[in-house]
Design a protein around this motif. Structure first.
Motif, PDB file in Angstrom:
ATOM      1  N   UNK A 164     -13.919  13.921   7.526  1.00  0.00           N
ATOM      2  CA  UNK A 164     -14.784  14.613   6.759  1.00  0.00           C
ATOM      3  C   UNK A 164     -13.994  15.669   5.556  1.00  0.00           C
ATOM      4  N   UNK A 165     -14.408  15.614   4.456  1.00  0.00           N
ATOM      5  CA  UNK A 165     -13.817  16.228   3.573  1.00  0.00           C
ATOM      6  C   UNK A 165     -12.430  16.055   3.269  1.00  0.00           C
ATOM      7  N   UNK A 236      -5.177   1.761   8.501  1.00  0.00           N
ATOM      8  CA  UNK A 236      -5.560   2.689   7.370  1.00  0.00           C
ATOM      9  C   UNK A 236      -6.793   1.980   6.527  1.00  0.00           C
ATOM     10  N   UNK A 237      -7.358   1.085   7.059  1.00  0.00           N
ATOM     11  CA  UNK A 237      -8.654   0.675   6.594  1.00  0.00           C
ATOM     12  C   UNK A 237      -9.607   1.622   6.473  1.00  0.00           C
ATOM     13  N   UNK A 238     -10.325   1.781   5.543  1.00  0.00           N
ATOM     14  CA  UNK A 238     -11.346   3.059   5.505  1.00  0.00           C
ATOM     15  C   UNK A 238     -12.729   2.226   5.591  1.00  0.00           C
ATOM     16  N   UNK A 239     -13.457   2.754   6.622  1.00  0.00           N
ATOM     17  CA  UNK A 239     -14.769   2.158   6.925  1.00  0.00           C
ATOM     18  C   UNK A 239     -15.838   3.308   6.754  1.00  0.00           C
ATOM     19  N   UNK A 240     -17.010   2.865   6.360  1.00  0.00           N
ATOM     20  CA  UNK A 240     -18.150   3.742   6.062  1.00  0.00           C
ATOM     21  C   UNK A 240     -19.493   3.284   6.559  1.00  0.00           C
ATOM     22  N   UNK A 241     -19.949   3.923   7.879  1.00  0.00           N
ATOM     23  CA  UNK A 241     -21.254   3.553   8.443  1.00  0.00           C
ATOM     24  C   UNK A 241     -21.985   4.625   7.808  1.00  0.00           C
ATOM     25  N   UNK A 245     -17.603   8.645   7.494  1.00  0.00           N
ATOM     26  CA  UNK A 245     -16.353   7.880   6.974  1.00  0.00           C
ATOM     27  C   UNK A 245     -15.233   7.927   8.203  1.00  0.00           C
ATOM     28  N   UNK A 246     -14.772   6.944   8.441  1.00  0.00           N
ATOM     29  CA  UNK A 246     -13.811   6.645   9.412  1.00  0.00           C
ATOM     30  C   UNK A 246     -12.498   5.797   8.769  1.00  0.00           C
TER      31      UNK A 246
END
Length: 252
Positions: A164-165, A236-241, A245-246
């Motif tokens: 977050x942020x 370090x993959x960026x995941x968005x659900x 954000x993860x």
């Protein structure tokens, strides 16, 4: 001036045909775009991906479903022609799948991949390491000559961090074979986000790598800015659900 029904139907057919031809052109263009950059060298030659997931805007679902079989034939024909012109090969039969998204941020998105399940295991070492006669497999590997050694992942080295942020606010240890993510309290990773489905996605430990799967969620799974149905995960993959954000983290 009123248009007769017969003329109206004729006009509709003309525009429908133009729409279909336009979709075919756009899809083929995106499938072939920069395809050479995905090429991988192998013992038997140079290969391009044989699995293609084509993601289109949700509003085009009806017309694409009508065209699905024809589109697959056109894509296969164009790829075969591309192979013959450039002396590339496929490791397996060409596979094309279509998916649709309400929130796709560009006209058409194409995900290409070599399916690791299709690779032939050439040897198994005493320590459990599998040796594949393979291409450049994106996983935890060390390369020796024409083979790729893929070591088993330790189950305690996978983490899912909530961001977050720009900062980490929570960290989940991925220590199950299957880890469900969603709003439902029974999930291993519970997310308080109304844009996330009750059981939205699943992270699976495939022994040699991790994969994330979209469990028919409403708003989809985004990995590194691209919608996916299933995708191998890397450090370090960026995941968005939904709006959450993860970052997927491997520590070895």
């Amino acid at each position: 001036m009123r248009i007769s029904r017969k003329l109206a139907r004729k006009i509709k057919r003309i525009f429908s045909k133009e729409d279909k031809n336009n979709i075919k052109r756009r899809v083929v263009k995106e499938v072939l775009k920069d395809i050479d950059k995905e090429a991988r060298g192998g013992k038997g030659g140079t290969y391009i991906p044989h699995y293609y997931e084509v993601i289109l805007p949700k509003e085009e679902e009806e017309i694409v479903c009508e065209l699905k079989d024809e589109l697959k034939r056109v894509i296969k024909g164009e790829v075969e022609e591309y192979l013959s012109r450039n002396a590339f090969k496929l490791r397996d039969n060409l596979e094309v799948k279509f998916n649709f998204s309400k929130s796709i941020d560009r006209d058409i998105q194409v995900n290409r991949s070599f399916l690791i399940e299709d690779l032939r295991i050439d040897d198994t070492k005493d320590d459990g390491t599998k040796v594949f006669k393979a291409l450049n497999i994106d996983t935890k590997l060390s390369r020796t000559d024409a083979t790729v050694k893929i070591s088993k992942l330790r189950v305690d080295e996978s983490y899912l961090k909530v961001i977050e942020e720009g900062r980490e606010v929570k960290c989940y240890k991925i220590d199950s074979v299957e880890t469900n993510i969603g709003r439902q309290r029974s999930n291993e990773v519970v997310v308080s986000d109304h844009n996330v489905s009750r059981v939205h996605a699943q992270i699976v430990n495939k022994v040699y790598y991790y994969s994330i799967i979209d469990l028919n969620s409403t708003n989809g799974v985004v990995v590194n800015g691209e919608f996916v149905k299933e995708k191998r995960l890397f450090d370090q993959d960026k995941i968005v659900l939904g709006e959450t954000q993860f970052i997927f983290s491997l520590k070895g």
